[in-house]
Design a protein around this motif. Structure first.
Motif, PDB file in Angstrom:
ATOM      1  N   ARG A 198       0.849  -1.204   0.000  1.00 39.75           N
ATOM      2  CA  ARG A 198       0.000   0.000   0.000  1.00 39.75           C
ATOM      3  C   ARG A 198       0.878   1.245   0.000  1.00 39.75           C
ATOM      4  O   ARG A 198       1.829   1.322   0.766  1.00 39.75           O
ATOM      5  N   MET A 199       0.534   2.211  -0.852  1.00 36.45           N
ATOM      6  CA  MET A 199       1.299   3.470  -0.855  1.00 36.45           C
ATOM      7  C   MET A 199       0.916   4.332   0.340  1.00 36.45           C
ATOM      8  O   MET A 199       1.694   5.165   0.778  1.00 36.45           O
ATOM      9  N   THR A 205      -6.910   0.105   2.358  1.00 36.63           N
ATOM     10  CA  THR A 205      -7.295  -1.044   3.182  1.00 36.63           C
ATOM     11  C   THR A 205      -6.800  -2.384   2.639  1.00 36.63           C
ATOM     12  O   THR A 205      -6.369  -3.235   3.401  1.00 36.63           O
ATOM     13  N   ILE A 206      -6.855  -2.587   1.317  1.00 35.95           N
ATOM     14  CA  ILE A 206      -6.497  -3.914   0.782  1.00 35.95           C
ATOM     15  C   ILE A 206      -4.984  -4.041   0.676  1.00 35.95           C
ATOM     16  O   ILE A 206      -4.301  -3.126   0.194  1.00 35.95           O
ATOM     17  N   ILE A 247      -5.147 -10.197  -1.154  1.00 38.17           N
ATOM     18  CA  ILE A 247      -5.451 -10.685  -2.505  1.00 38.17           C
ATOM     19  C   ILE A 247      -4.993 -12.143  -2.658  1.00 38.17           C
ATOM     20  O   ILE A 247      -5.783 -13.002  -3.050  1.00 38.17           O
ATOM     21  N   VAL A 248      -3.725 -12.401  -2.339  1.00 39.68           N
ATOM     22  CA  VAL A 248      -3.231 -13.759  -2.624  1.00 39.68           C
ATOM     23  C   VAL A 248      -3.844 -14.802  -1.693  1.00 39.68           C
ATOM     24  O   VAL A 248      -3.943 -15.969  -2.062  1.00 39.68           O
ATOM     25  N   ILE A 300      -0.496  -2.143  -8.713  1.00 36.05           N
ATOM     26  CA  ILE A 300      -1.397  -1.247  -9.441  1.00 36.05           C
ATOM     27  C   ILE A 300      -2.840  -1.438  -8.965  1.00 36.05           C
ATOM     28  O   ILE A 300      -3.574  -0.475  -8.742  1.00 36.05           O
ATOM     29  N   TYR A 301      -3.223  -2.707  -8.757  1.00 40.60           N
ATOM     30  CA  TYR A 301      -4.591  -2.993  -8.314  1.00 40.60           C
ATOM     31  C   TYR A 301      -4.825  -2.432  -6.910  1.00 40.60           C
ATOM     32  O   TYR A 301      -5.821  -1.743  -6.662  1.00 40.60           O
ATOM     33  N   ILE A 302      -3.901  -2.732  -6.001  1.00 44.32           N
ATOM     34  CA  ILE A 302      -4.065  -2.317  -4.594  1.00 44.32           C
ATOM     35  C   ILE A 302      -4.203  -0.800  -4.484  1.00 44.32           C
ATOM     36  O   ILE A 302      -5.029  -0.282  -3.754  1.00 44.32           O
ATOM     37  N   ASN A 303      -3.399  -0.078  -5.229  1.00 44.30           N
ATOM     38  CA  ASN A 303      -3.374   1.377  -5.113  1.00 44.30           C
ATOM     39  C   ASN A 303      -4.275   2.071  -6.135  1.00 44.30           C
ATOM     40  O   ASN A 303      -4.255   3.291  -6.231  1.00 44.30           O
TER      41      ASN A 303
END
Ligand SMILES: C[S@@+](CC[C@H](N)C(=O)[O-])C[C@H]1O[C@@H](n2cnc3c(N)ncnc32)[C@H](O)[C@@H]1O
Length: 288
Positions: free
Chosen positions: A122-123, A128-129, A134-135, A206-209
């Motif tokens: 997370r940046m 939250t994620i 995810i994994v 990219i997805y997380i942020n």
């Protein structure tokens, strides 16, 4: 290691920093571009923005050096119109997309697979994620889609399958565990010059942020905060970022004009001095 600013003089030239102009550095990072802009013209004002709370530490130093001409705001750049709704419009904005070397090199943040760290990525602490979520909890199909859509990884399905098999045995908690799983999925064969884990790690980050959504929203909202004649300068590091910038320009070609017909890339000398600059691509636009 502090972040080395990429394409520094080329970006500043495109931004056309004139006397008393008002500039936004939308991706402050370690402040490399901001400091160069402040030094380039002794009368310009710079607002630095970064979503990472840790960037604020570096920003405090710059604020103490340039108390009259620099201010930092910790925020996502998709919120630029809200941040600057009551201020005079700007002459120039810089976006240096992606992550900084300080973020990558801090193994506790989980961006890198060069040393072991927790699966975070997370940046900002307000997001939250995490990569762990995810994994360890997403379906095999969702993991494969993320790796394919945001990493352009052709082996996404094999990697997702292997991740789901591995987590049945025990949770996947660290970056090196994930890297090993990716290598297993690819039978330790190399398919390109880059590391087998690069695309999957890029995809998760990219997805997380929500990096692509951030870019699209920020570019679309620029007319709300820019003067006519303002300069917009972008530095992108992969095809997905570049595609969004090119689409935005094409869709708004009546008001957003290209300054340079061809993209500007780092020189051989810059790449030798700073290998992380090798994929950087600089573009400049005028908001007419
Ligand atoms: C490549 S670095 C910028 C480095 C900076 N130009 C320098 O010279 O130090 C990208 C920075 O943008 C920040 N960032 C990425 N996405 C962002 C977003 N949507 N809103 C605000 N900051 C963001 C990251 O936290 C990171 O610090």
């Amino acid at each position: 290691m502090a972040h080395t600013p990429v394409l520094l003089s080329e970006a500043i030239e495109l931004m056309q920093i004139s006397d008393k102009c008002k500039v936004i550095d939308a991706t402050f990072g370690d402040g490399g571009h901001t400091k160069a802009i402040l030094n380039y013209n002794q009368t310009c004002n710079v607002f630095g923005v970064d979503r990472d709370e840790l960037a604020a530490t570096q920003a405090k130093i710059v604020e103490s050096q340039y108390p009259e001409r620099f201010r930092f705001l910790c925020s996502r750049f998709s919120l630029l119109p809200e941040l600057f709704q009551n201020t005079e419009k700007f002459d120039s904005v810089l976006f240096d997309f992606g992550v900084s070397s300080s973020q990558i090199d801090d193994y506790n943040r989980g961006f890198s697979f060069m040393r072991d760290g927790p699966l975070d990525m997370r940046m900002s602490g307000t997001d939250t994620i995490t990569a762990f979520d995810i994994v360890n909890t997403y379906s095999q199909k969702d993991i494969a889609d993320i790796i394919y859509n945001y990493g352009e990884e052709r082996k996404s399905r094999e990697i997702a399958k292997r991740i789901v098999e591995a987590r049945k045995v025990s949770s996947i908690t660290t970056t090196l565990q994930l890297k090993n799983i990716i290598n297993d999925a690819l039978h330790n064969k190399k398919f390109s010059k880059i590391d087998n884990a690069t695309k999957t790690f890029q995809a998760l980050r990219i997805y997380i942020n929500q990096e692509l959504e951030e870019i699209s929203s920020a570019l679309a909202a620029l007319p709300l905060i820019l003067k006519h004649g303002a300069r917009i300068v972008t530095i992108s590091f992969h095809a997905l970022e570049s595609r969004l910038v090119k689409e935005w320009q094409r869709n708004n070609s009546n008001t957003i004009k290209k300054i340079n017909k061809k993209v500007i890339k780092p020189s051989r000398e810059e790449i030798i001095q700073n290998p992380r600059s090798r994929s950087a691509v600089l573009r400049g636009f005028i908001y007419e």
